[in-house]
Design a protein around this motif. Structure first.
Motif, PDB file in Angstrom:
ATOM      1  N   SER A  29     -12.071   1.513 -10.726  1.00 38.60           N
ATOM      2  CA  SER A  29     -11.074   0.540 -11.184  1.00 38.60           C
ATOM      3  C   SER A  29      -9.713   0.822 -10.574  1.00 38.60           C
ATOM      4  N   CYS A  30      -9.346   2.098 -10.504  1.00 39.81           N
ATOM      5  CA  CYS A  30      -8.061   2.478  -9.900  1.00 39.81           C
ATOM      6  C   CYS A  30      -8.021   2.114  -8.413  1.00 39.81           C
ATOM      7  N   VAL A  32      -9.794  -0.293  -6.903  1.00 42.23           N
ATOM      8  CA  VAL A  32      -9.728  -1.749  -6.778  1.00 42.23           C
ATOM      9  C   VAL A  32      -8.320  -2.252  -7.089  1.00 42.23           C
ATOM     10  N   LEU A  33      -7.732  -1.742  -8.166  1.00 44.82           N
ATOM     11  CA  LEU A  33      -6.389  -2.152  -8.556  1.00 44.82           C
ATOM     12  C   LEU A  33      -5.369  -1.758  -7.491  1.00 44.82           C
ATOM     13  N   GLY A  34      -5.506  -0.536  -6.963  1.00 44.97           N
ATOM     14  CA  GLY A  34      -4.597  -0.086  -5.914  1.00 44.97           C
ATOM     15  C   GLY A  34      -4.700  -0.945  -4.667  1.00 44.97           C
ATOM     16  N   TYR A  36      -5.699  -4.080  -4.549  1.00 44.91           N
ATOM     17  CA  TYR A  36      -5.123  -5.391  -4.867  1.00 44.91           C
ATOM     18  C   TYR A  36      -3.597  -5.354  -4.808  1.00 44.91           C
ATOM     19  N   LEU A  37      -3.007  -4.326  -5.417  1.00 50.38           N
ATOM     20  CA  LEU A  37      -1.543  -4.209  -5.420  1.00 50.38           C
ATOM     21  C   LEU A  37      -0.998  -4.031  -4.009  1.00 50.38           C
TER      22      LEU A  37
END
Length: 211
Positions: A29-30, A32-34, A36-37
């Motif tokens: 999750s980290c 994927v989120l990283g 995306y950001l």
């Protein structure tokens, strides 16, 4: 120590599996989120003039509802430059020629090779002054001055001509028009606001007649 840990894990393997799965999910999750950001925070940052480029939107009200679209009249751009000193220049992007169906992929031919393309725009010839491109072949200052010229992406050039320099080659649009390739630019980043494979000269667009 290692044997004790392995023995404990084996004895409580159900809970160990839950913990490992939870840790794996958290790490994924980290990531994927990283990712995306990073994509969002670097949007259009390849453009050197990004802090001075603005897209004009049109706002209208119909049946009590206010709508906003990212399109405007082509005559608005020169009017803004004429009346506002802060407007140093403009580039108009037009998505379709008059006899092409809007939103439809366009067939472009060269010899026996024919492929459909969706990312085609007609633009003003100063597009390479305002927007940053990595130029592979051709002169960006004059590339789109001639109404019959076309600037194409690396992907487009390789599709028809392999790794050779295609400047000077002629391609035929699905409306029968012939265009001479005058410039090849590198493919734009995935997180670019506008992405395209073919740019045609706005100088070839018929001007509206005065009443």
């Amino acid at each position: 120590m290692l044997k004790t840990m392995l023995r404990t894990l084996y004895r409580d393997r159900f809970y160990a599996a839950i913990n490992v799965a939870g840790l794996s999910l958290a790490m994924a999750s980290c990531l994927v989120l990283g990712s995306y950001l990073l994509t969002e925070l670097t949007y259009d940052r390849h453009n050197v003039n990004r802090d001075r480029i603005y897209r004009v939107a049109t706002e209208f009200t119909a049946n009590g509802r206010t709508e906003r679209v990212a399109t405007s009249s082509p005559e608005l751009a020169p009017l803004l430059k004429e009346n506002f000193a802060d407007v140093r220049d403009y580039v108009r992007f037009r998505t379709a020629e008059s006899n092409w169906e809007l939103g439809k992929d366009r067939l472009i031919r060269h010899g026996q090779d024919a492929y459909y393309w969706s990312d085609i725009y007609t633009v003003d010839d100063n597009v390479f002054d305002v927007f940053t491109h990595h130029i592979l072949f051709g002169d960006p200052k004059t590339a789109l001055v001639d109404p019959s010229s076309a600037a194409v992406s690396r992907t487009f050039a390789q599709k028809y001509f392999g790794n050779t320099n295609p400047v000077g080659q002629i391609v035929t649009l699905d409306n029968g028009e012939q265009k001479k390739i005058t410039l090849v630019f590198d493919d734009l980043p995935q997180n670019a606001h506008l992405r395209y494979d073919v740019l045609l000269s706005y100088n070839g667009v018929a001007k509206p007649k005065d009443d």
